[in-house]
Enzyme design. Structure first.
Site, mmCIF file in Angstrom:
data_model
loop_
_atom_site.group_PDB
_atom_site.id
_atom_site.type_symbol
_atom_site.label_atom_id
_atom_site.label_comp_id
_atom_site.label_asym_id
_atom_site.label_seq_id
_atom_site.Cartn_x
_atom_site.Cartn_y
_atom_site.Cartn_z
ATOM 1 N N ASP A 82 27.656 11.402 112.167
ATOM 2 C CA ASP A 82 28.360 10.149 111.899
ATOM 3 C C ASP A 82 28.559 10.008 110.399
ATOM 4 O OD1 ASP A 82 28.834 9.070 114.496
ATOM 5 O OD2 ASP A 82 26.674 8.800 114.695
ATOM 6 N N ASP B 17 32.987 10.486 120.407
ATOM 7 C CA ASP B 17 32.168 9.275 120.310
ATOM 8 C C ASP B 17 32.944 8.003 119.992
ATOM 9 O OD1 ASP B 17 29.744 7.879 120.349
ATOM 10 O OD2 ASP B 17 29.411 8.151 118.211
ATOM 11 N N HIS C 181 34.345 5.978 112.991
ATOM 12 C CA HIS C 181 34.090 5.155 114.184
ATOM 13 C C HIS C 181 32.799 4.330 114.159
ATOM 14 C CE1 HIS C 181 32.257 9.089 115.548
ATOM 15 N NE2 HIS C 181 31.296 8.268 115.895
ATOM 16 N N HIS D 214 27.116 16.329 116.031
ATOM 17 C CA HIS D 214 27.889 15.128 115.736
ATOM 18 C C HIS D 214 27.246 14.487 114.504
ATOM 19 C CE1 HIS D 214 30.518 11.800 116.712
ATOM 20 N NE2 HIS D 214 29.517 10.962 116.559
HETATM 21 ZN ZN LIG Z 1 29.364 8.874 116.418
#
Ligand SMILES: [Zn+2]
Length: 1019
Positions: free
Chosen positions: A264, A374, A578, A262
Site C-alpha cells: 500500500d 484491492d 486506494h 501488495h
Molecule cells: Zn491495498
C-alpha cells in the site's frame, strides 16, 4: 481410522514445534551487535554507516514509534562450516503476527549496498550473499520501529500511533539477537515435506489418498529419532518420498501462482515508509530469486519503482536484471493502484499513461493487464480506458469482500459503459496474500465459479499490504505442489502467461455489464472531505494549466512546461492511491495529503498565470476552460458591476468554449430578491426560488417548463445529521442502519439577504448543530438556470454524517450519475439484493433524476458520496457532505470545510453535463488577448473536449482528447484554431492508430455512445 489420522496430526504438530523446528539450525554463533539510534526521520545510508555505534545486547528495548535504529552486526563464519548452508539470523523482536505491520529491517553490506529485507517469517540473510566460508561478517541493518495503528486489523478503538505528535516515545520492541547459523538441509526439507503432506491430508475427503498420506506421515515420524533429529531426518524423508512423488490427476485444477507483495503506497504508514517498504521487499525478492530461479514476482505501481530508481541505484540495477531474467515482472501499468471510483476521467487515463510509459521506458516492457486487487469497487469507465492504453486483461480481488452478493464468475468479460469488453479474472483463492497452503489451494479450486468450461485460476502469493513478499517456505511448498496427487497443480508463472492461457481456453466467457460495485467501504466516497476537495480542485486546475499552456505555446510561442506538469500530474496520481483518496489512512497521511494539495494548487495557479501572461494584453478578459460556451455573472475584486459585501463586484462575462472571452454589459432581466409571506423569493426570470423562514427551499420553478422541482409538501436543501457507527471499518464504512436515526436541521440561526441584484441575488442561512456551524449562501445569478449553495461547514462532530437532501417532484426508478468519460444509470428501487445493497453511491460532478421530458440535476464541486431514495411522486437526492470517523485517523474531518453544490431544475442530462463543468471550472479573469481563438472547438455539445495539451513526445503536436458524453451516437466537426497539416487518431500513449482527413481547417468524427477519441494534430 479417522481418529488415528487426528492422532497422527496432533503428534506431528508437537514434533514439528518441539523437535524439528528447533533442529533446523543446529550450529549457531552469536554476532556482535552495536546500535545507533537515528534521531528523527530516516537518514541516508552513508550518514548511518559513519555514525557512532554503541553496544546493543539482546533483550534491550528499542524503537519509539516511527523511529529508526541502525544495527551493526559483526562476526565470522567458522572455517569448518565451509560448504554448509549458512544464514545470518536477525530477530528485531518480531511477534507472530503478519509481516509489514510491525518492526521491519533492511540489511546492507559494509559498503551500504542493500542486501535483503528482514521481516518476521523471513528474518535471515544468506551468508552466501555477503561472505564466503571463513570470511568476516560485516552487516548493517536499518531497523524501522513501525507501530500498528490499527491493532488486530480492527478499525477501532482509535489509536494515537498514526500521528507522530501523539504516538509517544515508549520503545515498542525488544531486540532478540543476531547470530550466524548452519541450516540442516535434511531437516529443512523434511519440515516442508511434512507440512505439505499434512496440510493436504487435512483438506482431502476420506479416501485412499488421504489415508495413505496420514499413514506415511506416521511412519515417517516413527523413522525420526526425536533424540537425534538431524541424524535421522533423511530416513524420515525417504518414507515420505513415494507419497510425494504421486502425480496430480489429469483433471486437477490448474493454479498459476505468482509471487506478489501488495504494498500500500500509504495506509497505516506514511509515504516515506512505503519507499522503504518497497526497498525491503524488492531487495528480498531479487535475493530470493538467486536461490529459487523459478520465482516469478509481479509488482505493480510505477511510483514505487520510480522511488527505487531515484534513491537506490544498486537495487534498481538488480531489479532491471531480474526483469530481463523474467523473475521480476512489472504489472498493472498504472502509476499507483488507484481508487477507480473517485479519480476523474482524465486522471484515470493518466494513471494508465504514466504507469505504462514508465515500464516501457525503464524496461521496454509493455504491461497488458490492469492489476487492482484491492481498490474499493471498479468504475465501468475502466474497460475502455484500459483497452485504449493497450491493455487486454484485468485482475481484481476485492469484490469478494462484498457483504451481500457475489459476482457469479471468477473469469468473465467485463463490459464498460461504451460496450468495450475486458477479459477479467477474480482469483477464487480469495486473497492477494496467499502462502500457498493446501487450504488456500483447496479454496481456489472449490470457489472457482467457472470450473465447467475453464480449468485455471491465478494465486498471488507473498506477504502483502505492508509488503514482505514471498519467502523460502512458499517456494518450497510450490516445488512440492507442482504435480501432487490430491492437490491442484501449481505452476509459477507470470500473470501475462496466465491470462493468455485462460483467455485462449475460455474465449466465450460470460459477460458482466457495468459497474463492479463493492458492497462495502461505501464511506470512502466521503471520508476526509478535504482530500476529496483537493483532488477535485487539482484535476480541474490541471485541465486549465494544460489548456492555457498549450494555447500560449501555439499562439505566443511560449515554452510548454512539460516537466512541471508531469511532476504535478504524478503527485496528484500518487494521492489517488486506494487508501489516500478514499480517506482510509492514518492522520499522518491525511495531513500530508492536505499539504500536498495546497502546494499542487499553488504550482498550477502559477502555471496558469504564466500562460496568461504569455497571452497577455492590457485589458482584462476571461478564460473559459469548460467545453461549452458561456455567458454568466462572475465575481471580481474590482469593477463597475454590482457591488457585493466584502468589496467585491459582480460583472457579466461571455466566453467561447475552451477560449478567451470578455467582460461585457449585461442587458437581460435582473436577479432580484423579494420578501413575501411565503419567504424570500430569488428570481432572475429563468428560475424562481422560494426560501422559507427556516432557510429551506419550498419552491424552485424554472420558467421554461413552469414545473415545480420541489416535491409536494417537502423542502429542499434540508441538512440532515445521522449517527454514523459502522460495525467494522470506521473510515471505510457507512452501514445501512445509519438511516434509522436522523436529526433534520430545520432551525436557522439567521436568514439574511446578502445581495439583491441586478446581477446576483444572495441569501445567507446560518445553522448551528452541537458545536458545529453551517453557513450557506443561496446564489442566483442573472440569466442562470442554476441555484448555487455555497457552503462552509465548521464541523466539530464525532461519528456523525451530514447530508443535504433535495426531495424532487419526479417519478422514476433510476438515477443517473456522472462518472469518468460518461454517466451511469443505476436503479434506485430495492427490488433485488443487488439494488438494496447500493444504498450509498458515488458520482462525480452531478446526479440527475427525471421523467422523459423533465428532470432535475444536483451538482457539486467537491462531493462524491450520494444516496437516492424514492416515494410516490418523490425522488430524494442527497449529497453526503462530511463524516467524522475515529479510526485510523481519530480526528478525521473535524475541520472547516468549504464547497459548493447546486440545484438545476428543468435539466436534461445534457444540461447537467454542461453545468457540471461550469461549476467546477469558474471563469478566470486575466489580462489576456481575446483575439486568440480557441485551439479547438466541437460543433456538437454532446461531443465534449476533455483534455487539450501538447504531445508527450515533446514534438510540439497538439493532442486533444474528446468523448461522447450523452450516451448517444454523435457526429461532430472539430475545428482547429491554427492550420492543421495532419490529424491522427492515437491511443492513450499517443501511438498512432488511424489517420483522419483534414478538410477546411478541421476534422469530422463520429463517436459511438461514450466513445473516447484522442487526436494528434500537427501544424
Ligand atoms: Zn491495498
Amino acid at each position: 481410522m479417522h481418529d488415528r489420522e487426528r492422532q497422527t496430526a496432533a503428534r506431528l504438530d508437537r514434533v514439528l514445534a518441539q523437535r524439528i523446528r528447533p533442529a533446523l539450525y543446529p550450529l549457531r554463533n552469536p554476532l556482535t551487535v552495536t546500535a545507533w539510534h537515528a534521531p528523527g526521520e530516516p537518514v541516508a545510508v552513508d550518514h548511518a554507516l559513519a555514525a557512532d555505534y554503541t553496544a546493543f545486547e539482546p533483550g534491550t528495548p528499542w524503537g519509539p514509534p516511527w523511529s529508526t535504529t541502525w544495527l551493526h552486526l559483526t562476526g565470522a563464519v567458522p572455517a569448518d562450516w565451509a560448504g554448509r548452508h549458512v544464514d545470518v539470523l536477525v530477530d528485531l523482536g518480531f511477534t507472530d503476527s503478519w509481516p509489514g505491520f510491525q518492526a521491519e529491517g533492511l540489511a546492507f553490506d559494509a559498503l551500504g549496498v542493500p542486501v535483503k529485507g528482514i521481516a518476521p517469517r523471513n528474518h535471515h540473510v544468506p551468508v552466501a550473499a555477503v561472505a564466503a566460508g571463513g570470511e568476516a561478517i560485516d552487516l548493517f541493518v536499518e531497523a524501522a520501529a513501525n507501530p500498528m495503528p490499527m491493532p488486530g486489523f480492527r478499525a477501532w478503538p482509535p489509536s494515537p500511533l498514526g500521528d507522530r505528535a501523539t504516538a509517544g516515545t515508549e520503545p515498542l520492541y525488544r531486540f532478540a539477537g543476531a547470530e550466524v547459523a548452519v541450516r540442516d538441509e535434511a531437516v529443512w526439507h523434511l519440515l516442508h515435506d511434512l507440512e505439505v503432506l499434512s496440510q493436504l491430508g487435512g483438506q482431502l475427503p476420506p479416501g485412499q489418498r488421504r489415508a495413505e498420506i496420514w499413514y506415511a506421515v506416521g511412519r515417517a515420524l516413527d523413522a525420526l529419532d526425536l533424540h537425534a533429529v538431524n541424524a535421522t531426518a533423511q530416513a524420515a524423508r525417504d518414507v515420505l518420498a513415494p507419497v510425494l512423488a504421486r502425480p496430480a490427476h489429469s483433471s486437477a485444477h490448474r493454479v498459476s501462482a505468482v509471487g506478489h507483495a501488495h504494498i500500500d503506497t500509504a495506509w497505516l504508514w506514511p509515504l516515506r515508509e512505503t519507499v522503504r517498504k518497497a526497498t525491503r521487499t524488492f531487495a528480498t525478492v531479487t535475493q530470493l530469486a538467486t536461490e529459487y530461479p523459478e520465482l516469478v514476482f509481479a509488482a505493480s505501481q510505477a511510483q514505487q519503482y520510480a522511488w527505487i530508481r531515484e534513491r537506490r541505484p544498486q537495487l534498481w540495477q538488480r531489479i532491471a536484471k531480474a526483469v530481463a531474467d523474467g523473475t521480476f515482472v512489472p504489472v498493472g501499468g498504472m502509476w499507483v493502484e488507484s481508487d477507480t471510483n473517485l479519480p476523474g476521467g482524465e486522471a484515470l487515463a493518466r494513471q494508465l499513461i504514466h504507469g505504462k510509459r514508465f515500464f516501457l521506458e525503464a524496461f521496454g516492457v509493455e504491461t497488458r493487464e490492469v492489476w487492482l486487487p484491492d481498490s474499493f469497487g471498479y468504475s465501468p469507465a475502466l474497460p475502455q480506458l484500459a483497452r485504449l492504453a493497450g491493455n487486454d486483461w484485468f485482475l481484481t480481488q476485492k469484490l469478494s469482500w462484498s457483504a451481500v452478493n457475489r459476482i457469479p464468475h471468477s473469469t468473465f468479460w467485463w463490459e464498460g459503459i461504451d460496450g468495450t469488453r475486458l477479459f477479467t479474472h477474480m482469483p477464487p483463492v480469495d486473497t492477494y496474500n496467499a502462502e500457498l497452503t493446501a487450504a488456500e489451494l483447496n479454496r481456489a479450486e472449490t470457489q472457482f465459479a467457472d470450473a465447467g468450461p475453464a480449468t485455471m485460476s491465478l494465486v498471488p502469493f507473498g506477504y502483502g499490504d505492508g509488503g514482505g513478499g514471498p519467502n523460502r517456505d512458499m517456494l518450497e511448498r510450490a516445488r512440492r505442489l507442482r504435480d501432487l496427487d490430491g492437490s491442484p497443480a501449481v505452476t509459477i508463472r507470470s500473470p501475462a502467461e496466465f491470462f493468455a492461457a485462460a483467455q485462449e481456453e475460455y474465449a466465450d466467457a460470460p459477460v458482466w455489464v457495468g459497474e463492479l460495485y463493492l458492497e462495502l467501504h461505501r464511506a470512502t466516497y466521503t471520508t476526509q472531505a478535504k482530500t476529496k476537495a483537493g483532488n477535485r480542485r487539482s484535476e480541474h486546475l490541471l485541465r486549465e494549466a494544460e489548456l492555457w499552456a498549450a494555447t500560449a505555446a501555439r499562439y505566443a510561442n511560449a515554452p510548454y512546461p512539460y516537466e512541471r506538469l508531469e511532476k504535478v500530474w504524478q503527485q496528484v496520481l500518487t494521492l489517488q492511491f486506494h487508501d489516500i483518496l478514499p480517506g482510509s489512512s492514518i492522520a499522518w497521511v491525511n495531513q500530508e495529503a492536505r499539504e500536498a494539495y495546497a502546494r499542487i494548487q499553488a504550482e498550477l495557479e502559477e502555471l496558469i498565470a504564466d500562460a496568461a501572461t504569455e497571452l497577455g494584453a492590457s485589458a482584462p478578459a476571461v478564460l473559459n476552460a469548460a467545453p461549452h460556451a458561456r455567458d454568466e455573472v462572475i465575481v471580481v475584486p474590482s469593477g463597475a458591476g454590482q457591488p457585493l459585501p466584502g468589496g467585491r463586484y459582480a460583472v457579466w462575462a461571455s466566453a467561447p468554449a475552451l477560449g478567451i472571452g470578455a467582460i461585457a454589459e449585461y442587458a437581460g432581466p435582473p436577479a432580484t430578491v423579494a420578501t413575501t409571506d411565503a419567504g424570500v423569493v430569488l428570481d432572475n426570470g429563468v428560475l424562481r426560488v422560494v426560501v422559507d423562514g427556516d432557510g429551506l427551499i419550498t419552491s424552485a420553478v424554472d420558467v421554461h417548463s413552469g414545473r415545480e422541482a420541489v416535491a409536494a409538501g417537502q423542502r429542499g436543501n434540508l441538512l440532515q445529521v445521522h449517527p454514523d457507527h459502522p460495525t467494522n471499518w470506521d473510515a471505510w464504512d457507512i452501514d445501512a442502519h445509519y438511516r434509522n436515526t436522523v436529526t433534520d436541521l430545520t432551525t436557522a440561526e439567521s436568514v439574511t439577504v446578502r445581495a439583491d441584484g441586478p446581477l446576483l441575488a444572495e441569501v445567507e442561512v446560518v445553522r448551528v448543530f452541537g458545536a458545529s456551524r453551517m453557513t450557506q449562501t443561496y446564489r442566483l445569478a442573472a440569466g442562470s438556470p442554476r441555484l448555487d449553495v455555497d457552503t462552509t461547514v465548521d464541523w466539530r462532530e464525532s461519528e456523525k454524517v451530514l447530508k443535504a437532501a433535495f426531495p424532487v417532484g419526479v417519478h422514476t426508478d433510476h438515477a443517473t450519475a456522472e462518472i469518468q468519460y460518461g454517466h451511469l444509470r443505476r436503479p434506485i428501487h430495492t427490488n433485488t439484493s443487488w439494488d438494496d445493497a447500493r444504498f450509498e453511491i458515488w458520482a462525480h460532478r452531478w446526479m440527475h433524476v427525471g421523467e422523459p421530458s423533465y428532470g432535475v440535476a444536483v451538482l457539486n464541486d467537491a462531493t462524491y458520496g450520494h444516496d437516492v431514495t424514492r416515494g410516490p411522486g418523490t425522488t430524494t437526492v442527497r449529497l453526503t457532505l462530511v463524516r467524522a470517523p475515529h479510526s485510523p485517523d481519530p480526528h478525521a474531518d473535524q475541520d472547516v470545510h468549504r464547497f459548493a453544490y447546486a440545484l438545476l431544475p428543468g435539466a436534461s442530462v445534457g444540461d447537467a453535463i454542461a453545468e457540471g463543468y461550469r461549476l467546477n471550472l469558474p471563469l478566470r479573469v486575466a489580462a489576456v488577448n481575446p483575439a486568440n481563438p480557441p485551439l479547438v472547438a466541437s460543433s456538437q455539445p454532446g461531443v465534449v473536449v476533455e483534455a487539450v495539451k501538447l504531445a508527450d513526445d515533446r514534438g510540439g503536436d497538439l493532442v486533444v482528447r474528446l468523448y461522447e458524453a450523452r450516451g448517444d451516437q454523435a457526429a461532430a466537426r472539430l475545428t482547429v484554431g491554427f492550420p492543421v497539416r495532419a490529424a491522427t487518431v492515437v491511443d492513450l500513449l499517443e501511438r498512432r492508430l488511424t489517420d483522419l482527413v483534414v478538410a477546411d481547417g478541421g476534422v469530422d468524427v463520429t463517436l459511438r455512445p461514450f466513445e473516447i477519441l484522442t487526436l494528434r494534430l500537427s501544424a
